[in-house]
Design a protein around this motif. Structure first.
Motif, short mmCIF file in Angstrom:
data_model
loop_
_atom_site.label_atom_id
_atom_site.label_comp_id
_atom_site.label_asym_id
_atom_site.label_seq_id
_atom_site.Cartn_x
_atom_site.Cartn_y
_atom_site.Cartn_z
N VAL A 66 -42.62 31.59 -59.42
CA VAL A 66 -41.73 30.54 -59.95
C VAL A 66 -41.87 30.49 -61.46
CG1 VAL A 66 -41.21 28.07 -59.89
CG2 VAL A 66 -42.04 29.18 -57.84
N SER A 67 -40.76 30.32 -62.14
CA SER A 67 -40.79 30.12 -63.59
C SER A 67 -39.45 29.57 -64.03
CB SER A 67 -41.03 31.46 -64.30
OG SER A 67 -39.81 32.15 -64.48
N PRO A 68 -39.37 29.04 -65.26
CA PRO A 68 -38.04 28.67 -65.75
C PRO A 68 -37.16 29.91 -65.86
CG PRO A 68 -39.77 27.80 -67.16
CD PRO A 68 -40.43 28.73 -66.21
N SER A 74 -38.14 38.98 -62.59
CA SER A 74 -37.66 40.25 -62.06
C SER A 74 -38.38 41.42 -62.74
CB SER A 74 -36.15 40.39 -62.26
OG SER A 74 -35.50 39.27 -61.71
N SER A 75 -38.58 41.30 -64.05
CA SER A 75 -39.23 42.40 -64.79
C SER A 75 -40.65 42.63 -64.31
CB SER A 75 -39.25 42.10 -66.29
OG SER A 75 -37.96 41.93 -66.78
N ILE A 76 -41.41 41.58 -64.14
CA ILE A 76 -42.82 41.78 -63.76
C ILE A 76 -42.91 42.34 -62.34
CG2 ILE A 76 -43.39 39.43 -62.99
CD1 ILE A 76 -46.13 39.84 -64.26
N ASP A 185 -35.43 39.04 -54.56
CA ASP A 185 -34.99 38.33 -55.77
C ASP A 185 -33.83 37.40 -55.43
OD1 ASP A 185 -34.78 37.57 -58.38
OD2 ASP A 185 -34.49 39.58 -59.20
N GLU A 186 -33.73 36.32 -56.16
CA GLU A 186 -32.71 35.27 -55.95
C GLU A 186 -32.83 34.70 -54.53
OE1 GLU A 186 -31.50 34.27 -58.54
OE2 GLU A 186 -31.43 35.96 -59.89
N PHE A 187 -34.07 34.50 -54.11
CA PHE A 187 -34.33 34.03 -52.75
C PHE A 187 -33.75 32.64 -52.49
CE2 PHE A 187 -36.90 32.23 -49.29
CZ PHE A 187 -36.72 33.21 -48.33
N SER A 284 -38.23 34.20 -73.00
CA SER A 284 -38.32 35.66 -73.19
C SER A 284 -36.99 36.31 -73.55
CB SER A 284 -38.84 36.33 -71.92
OG SER A 284 -40.04 35.78 -71.51
N SER A 285 -35.96 35.96 -72.81
CA SER A 285 -34.68 36.62 -73.03
C SER A 285 -34.13 36.28 -74.41
CB SER A 285 -33.71 36.17 -71.94
OG SER A 285 -32.51 36.84 -72.06
N TYR A 286 -34.20 35.00 -74.77
CA TYR A 286 -33.69 34.59 -76.08
C TYR A 286 -34.54 35.15 -77.23
CZ TYR A 286 -30.23 31.19 -74.34
OH TYR A 286 -29.14 30.58 -73.76
N1 LIG Z 1 -42.78 41.08 -70.30
C1 LIG Z 1 -41.69 41.01 -71.07
N2 LIG Z 1 -41.72 41.53 -72.33
C2 LIG Z 1 -40.65 41.45 -73.13
N3 LIG Z 1 -39.48 40.88 -72.78
C3 LIG Z 1 -39.38 40.34 -71.57
C4 LIG Z 1 -40.48 40.38 -70.64
N4 LIG Z 1 -40.09 39.79 -69.51
C5 LIG Z 1 -38.81 39.38 -69.71
N5 LIG Z 1 -38.38 39.71 -70.94
C6 LIG Z 1 -37.06 39.39 -71.54
O1 LIG Z 1 -36.46 38.40 -70.74
C7 LIG Z 1 -35.23 38.89 -70.14
C8 LIG Z 1 -35.11 38.35 -68.73
O2 LIG Z 1 -36.08 38.98 -67.92
P1 LIG Z 1 -35.99 38.92 -66.34
O3 LIG Z 1 -34.62 39.24 -65.91
O4 LIG Z 1 -37.13 39.71 -65.83
O5 LIG Z 1 -36.28 37.37 -66.16
P2 LIG Z 1 -36.09 36.47 -64.87
O6 LIG Z 1 -37.14 35.41 -64.97
O7 LIG Z 1 -36.03 37.30 -63.65
O8 LIG Z 1 -34.64 35.85 -65.17
P3 LIG Z 1 -33.73 34.97 -64.17
O9 LIG Z 1 -34.34 33.62 -64.18
O10 LIG Z 1 -32.37 34.99 -64.82
O11 LIG Z 1 -33.77 35.66 -62.84
C9 LIG Z 1 -35.31 40.40 -70.26
O12 LIG Z 1 -34.03 40.99 -70.35
C10 LIG Z 1 -36.09 40.57 -71.54
O13 LIG Z 1 -35.23 40.41 -72.65
#
Ligand SMILES: Nc1ncnc2c1ncn2[C@@H]1O[C@H](COP(=O)(O)OP(=O)(O)OP(=O)(O)O)[C@@H](O)[C@H]1O
Ligand SMILES: [Mg+2]
Length: 401
Positions: A66-68, A74-76, A185-187, A284-286
């Motif tokens: 869980v996270s904002p 998804s990346s991790i 993902d997107e559970f 992270s994304s921003y």
């Molecule tokens: N470990 C990381 N290092 C650098 N940038 C990151 C990292 N994790 C995420 N990001 C940045 O944040 C963006 C979103 O990452 P990701 O899609 O993994 O997040 P999410 O939490 O799954 O998002 P959502 O809530 O929309 O599902 C990535 O495109 C990237 O720009």
């Protein structure tokens, strides 16, 4: 003859330029990436979380992540999946954002499990014959090198019971003598389906008894995910380890941003790199999007003006979406955001705040809060309310009176 040689030469030249462009494109690394999962050079930090998640995967522990929004779930998960090298562990990843009904989900579930636990397309067909005998799937071979085939299984309530489909990874895991980690993902979509509670009971009922399968469940809508997993009466309560993915620390971002600038032959001071991170509150994304905008404004070394232009560019990129979001709000909801914008975070039911911001009654305030939370515009930290999107916050301050 001469004509023929010239044509040949032109063809060769054209071909050479084409190959060079392709190689350049393939090797040109992007300085900053956003809007998709990141990996390799574009992924930073998360050492501790990666280690923990990997351990959970390797030991068959169910995890709920869980996270904002856009922090990096998804990346991790994708990173950890890649790091699992144990021959007895297989990982399956599926995104169910577009599954609107229970059987949409079962079709996605079964086809991804079949595809990702097989090494060859023949094995998929073999497994369908072995485990889903009553199906006659449609298989289409595609010309794309990444996915050589696609198929639709045609699972319906008439041919398969939910429990039979949900057992599929367990059966495959046993047959192949492997442990399977299924990452979904997107559970939160499951919570949005018609008759969702019954579906949740079914999933939990089957999954909790499986020996060869564990699950990693995560999604972008934090408050919906929280509803599914943290309420005592809900079927998925205490299904697995809750893992909260925090923001990446500023110091790590600073190192990351400075080195990405350097990789492009440019420079940014640690101070400005820190401000990139702080401006978007470490989302992270921003961070990546703003860093990219600032980089684009920078000639050689980032100046204060480059930074400001970068922020303006970010706001311009987001403004259409924000305008749309604001258009859909009621007068009361806008007033509530105005109060937050002025720094009010609690006591919205007090007489002074109700009157000052024209919020109607106390019970109206709780309706406003629920509506804004459903729209993912606000969230709660203990009893304090805050605007979820840090860039929306800046935009609101600048544009809404
Ligand atoms: N470990 C990381 N290092 C650098 N940038 C990151 C990292 N994790 C995420 N990001 C940045 O944040 C963006 C979103 O990452 P990701 O899609 O993994 O997040 P999410 O939490 O799954 O998002 P959502 O809530 O929309 O599902 C990535 O495109 C990237 O720009
Ligand atoms: Mg995601």
């Amino acid at each position: 003859m001469v004509h023929k040689i010239v044509v040949h030469k032109l063809v060769y030249q054209y071909f050479f330029v084409y190959i060079c462009t392709q190689i350049k494109e393939a090797t040109m690394e992007k300085a900053f990436v956003y809007g998709m999962s990141v990996e390799g050079e574009n992924f930073t930090d998360r050492v501790k979380e990666t280690k923990r998640l990997k351990m959970d995967f390797e030991n068959g522990i169910n995890v709920i992540l869980v996270s904002p929004r856009r922090i990096g779930k998804s990346s991790i998960v994708r990173k950890v999946m890649k790091e699992i090298t144990h021959p007895k562990i297989k990982t399956v990843f599926m995104d169910i954002y577009d599954c609107k009904s229970e059987y949409d989900f079962y079709n996605r579930f079964a086809s991804e499990v079949l595809k990702q636990t097989a090494t060859k397309s023949e094995q998929v067909i073999e497994n369908i014959k072995k485990f889903l005998v009553r199906l006659t799937p449609k298989i289409a071979f595609t010309p794309e090198p990444m996915s050589e085939y696609s198929f639709s299984l045609g699972i319906t309530p008439q041919n398969y019971k939910p429990e039979e489909i949900l057992q599929l990874p367990e059966l495959i895991g046993k047959a192949q003598d492997v442990h399977i980690v299924v990452c979904i993902d997107e559970f939160q979509q499951v919570g949005e389906m018609p008759d969702s509670l019954t579906i949740q009971k079914r999933l939990r009922g089957v999954w909790q008894h499986q020996r060869n399968v564990s699950y990693c469940l995560f999604g972008s809508k934090k408050h919906l995910m929280t509803k599914l997993f943290q309420h005592r009466k809900m079927p998925f309560f205490q299904f697995g380890e809750m893992m909260y993915l925090d923001k990446i620390p500023t110091t790590d971002w600073v190192t990351f941003i400075c080195s990405r600038f350097e990789s492009q032959g440019k420079q940014i001071s640690e101070d400005l790199a820190q401000r990139i991170c702080e401006t978007v509150e470490g989302n992270s994304s921003y961070v990546q999007q703003l860093a990219w905008n600032v980089l684009a404004e920078t000639e050689k070394t980032t100046t204060e003006e480059d930074f400001n232009r970068g922020v303006d560019a970010l706001l311009a990129q987001c403004s259409a979406l924000f305008e749309e979001q604001v258009k859909g709000l009621t007068g009361y909801q806008m007033n509530f955001l105005r109060a937050l914008n002025d720094g009010v975070t609690s006591d919205f039911g007090s007489k002074a705040i109700l009157e000052n911001y024209n919020l109607g009654s106390k019970s109206n305030v709780s309706r406003i809060k629920t509506a804004l939370q459903d729209k993912e515009m606000i969230d709660f930290d203990n009893d304090k309310v805050y605007i979820e999107d840090p860039v929306f916050k800046i935009w609101f301050k600048r544009n809404v009176k």
